[in-house]
Enzyme design. Structure first.
Site, PDB file in Angstrom:
ATOM      1  N   SER A 115     -10.878  64.394  51.720  1.00 54.09           N
ATOM      2  CA  SER A 115     -11.825  65.627  51.303  1.00 54.09           C
ATOM      3  C   SER A 115     -10.774  66.657  50.703  1.00 54.09           C
ATOM      4  CB  SER A 115     -12.505  65.945  52.518  1.00 54.09           C
ATOM      5  OG  SER A 115     -13.587  66.867  52.409  1.00 54.09           O
ATOM      6  N   ASP A 131      -3.497  66.341  38.628  1.00 55.65           N
ATOM      7  CA  ASP A 131      -4.066  66.430  37.118  1.00 55.65           C
ATOM      8  C   ASP A 131      -2.991  67.577  36.368  1.00 55.65           C
ATOM      9  OD1 ASP A 131      -6.125  64.896  37.723  1.00 55.65           O
ATOM     10  OD2 ASP A 131      -7.568  66.287  37.354  1.00 55.65           O
ATOM     11  N   LYS A 183     -12.975  60.568  50.388  1.00 52.24           N
ATOM     12  CA  LYS A 183     -13.978  61.232  50.740  1.00 52.24           C
ATOM     13  C   LYS A 183     -14.394  62.315  49.820  1.00 52.24           C
ATOM     14  CE  LYS A 183     -16.966  63.786  53.456  1.00 52.24           C
ATOM     15  NZ  LYS A 183     -17.470  65.125  53.104  1.00 52.24           N
TER      16      LYS A 183
END
Length: 442
Positions: free
Chosen positions: A289, A300, A314
């Site tokens: 999460s 990224d 998750k």
């Protein structure tokens, strides 16, 4: 609500649905038929079950069953569970300040935390909690134990303790206090590499993270290792705030999107206070999460090297909807997406998901357990106790036969510290980077 009132309510609902457009009527008719069956089952249980059972219990059970078929993360929360969930995410609760575990099927103290009621009362590591408030802890699980130990600040609870070397059980009466959950641990690994372990994204995590980084910089930190291993996540806004410490220029950090939920973007601030610090982030199968939001964002933008094992996966958003009677509904309403548009939520059919590290280091589960145990800070054991234990073990050993000695050696071997390969590799990478930079400058 009795059966007559419930039937009347359903009849009125059906009448309203009949007035709907023809397109909706067939769906409404089917919903009404399904509801009739649910009421029929409830009435049959109430009238024929071997013992009397109240309607609320049945309604709660039906609600929990409905949510259970959706996904592993949606959940119906009864009032106590709803209250407990809010307590955990807020990071404060009335408690005693002890870390506990089940060892050899017995509820055992890992350590009391300094300054807490348990610490001040003299609770020690390895104490066995035999009773809580007079109730036996035989066959208790951790969740049940935590529920019994917590309570309103100022309330009292009696723990019955069994201690090694003492024949008699001893009762400790403790007064619960407001306990702050510490989600940040930090230290210098060497003269230039700082280390921050973030165990959960609770209300104060971003503030405490910032404070830890400032303290490490004051000690000479030039590189950073962020440890997110076994971090299950927590509050979305806090995970975003932690990202903002390292990503600036109003860049996209994460966004959510769902069937009924429009796209919602979370962006960085104009400037990030730690934008230039070289960083390695450690993750494993227990990183979920909020941990994946942070790691995915940094990956990224090539802001950090992600190292370790593939994360949990998750990546769904649960909205907690409070209900009138104090219960709550935790419902999956959207998914998380990294800045590049990746969803890291694991697909149950294909098994694909999670954040894949830039450098994979898959540590065996038994090694991970040992690492977690040896990293636990232990408090409350006086130095004198350690000396007594050592002498006792030495005297016992002289009376054992060769076979017993071999068994003891095996046990000692199990207790030997294990190497944290991921952490060692992270340091090597950061040191190598510095070496290459110095070579380039010279």
């Amino acid at each position: 609500m009795n059966r007559r009132h419930m039937t009347l309510s359903l009849t009125l609902l059906a009448a309203l649905l009949v007035l709907c457009t023809p397109v909706l009527r067939s769906a409404a008719d089917q919903t009404y038929e399904d509801m009739k069956m649910l009421i029929e089952v409830m009435n049959l249980i109430r009238d024929n079950y071997v013992q009397e059972i109240d309607t609320k219990t049945l309604v709660y059970g039906a609600a929990a069953g409905m949510v259970r078929v959706l996904d592993p993360f949606s959940q119906f929360l009864e009032p106590d569970a709803h209250k407990e969930m809010k307590t955990e995410t807020e990071g404060e609760f009335g408690g005693l300040g002890i870390r506990i575990a089940i060892r050899d099927n017995i509820l055992t103290v890992i350590t009391p935390l300094p300054g807490t009621p348990a610490y001040k009362a003299g609770i020690l590591p390895n104490d066995r909690i035999v009773k809580i408030g007079g109730d036996t802890t035989l066959d208790i699980n951790i969740e049940q134990a935590v529920k019994k130990l917590r309570g309103s600040p100022g309330s009292k609870i009696v723990l019955t303790i069994g201690r090694e070397g003492e024949k008699e059980l001893k009762d400790f009466t403790l007064t619960r206090e407001l306990i702050k959950v510490e989600s940040i641990k930090s230290k210098m690994l060497d003269s230039e590499i700082g280390y921050v372990r973030l165990t959960e994204f609770t209300q104060r995590s971003a503030i405490d993270f910032d404070a830890a980084l400032k303290a490490l910089q004051a000690k000479g930190m030039k590189n950073l290792v962020v440890d997110l291993r076994n971090n299950p996540g927590g509050l979305l806004n806090v995970a975003v705030d932690v990202c903002r410490l390292f990503i600036g220029n109003n860049k996209l950090i994460v966004y959510t999107e769902g069937r009924r939920q429009p796209k919602q973007e979370f962006r960085a601030d104009a400037e990030a206070p730690y934008a230039g610090i070289p960083m390695v982030i450690l993750v494993n199968h227990g990183s979920a999460s909020g941990s994946e939001i942070f790691a995915g964002c940094m990956q990224d933008y090539h802001r950090a090297i992600i190292m370790g094992a593939e994360s949990f996966g998750k990546g769904s958003v649960q909205s907690v909807i409070p209900l009138a009677d104090g219960s709550g509904l935790r419902l999956t309403t959207a998914k998380y997406y990294t800045p590049s548009g990746r969803t890291f939520h694991r697909d149950e059919k294909t098994g694909k998901g999670g954040i894949t590290p830039d450098i994979l280091i898959d540590v065996p589960r038994e090694v991970e357990i040992k690492l977690q145990t040896q990293e636990e800070e232990i408090f409350g054991r006086p130095a004198s106790d350690a000396k007594v234990d050592t002498k006792k073990e030495a005297s016992k050993e002289t009376s054992k036969d060769v076979k017993d000695k071999d068994k003891d050696k095996d046990k000692d071997k199990d207790k030997e510290p294990v190497r944290d390969e991921a952490l060692d590799r992270a340091q090597e990478i950061l040191k190598s980077r510095d070496i290459f930079l110095k070579m380039k400058e010279s």
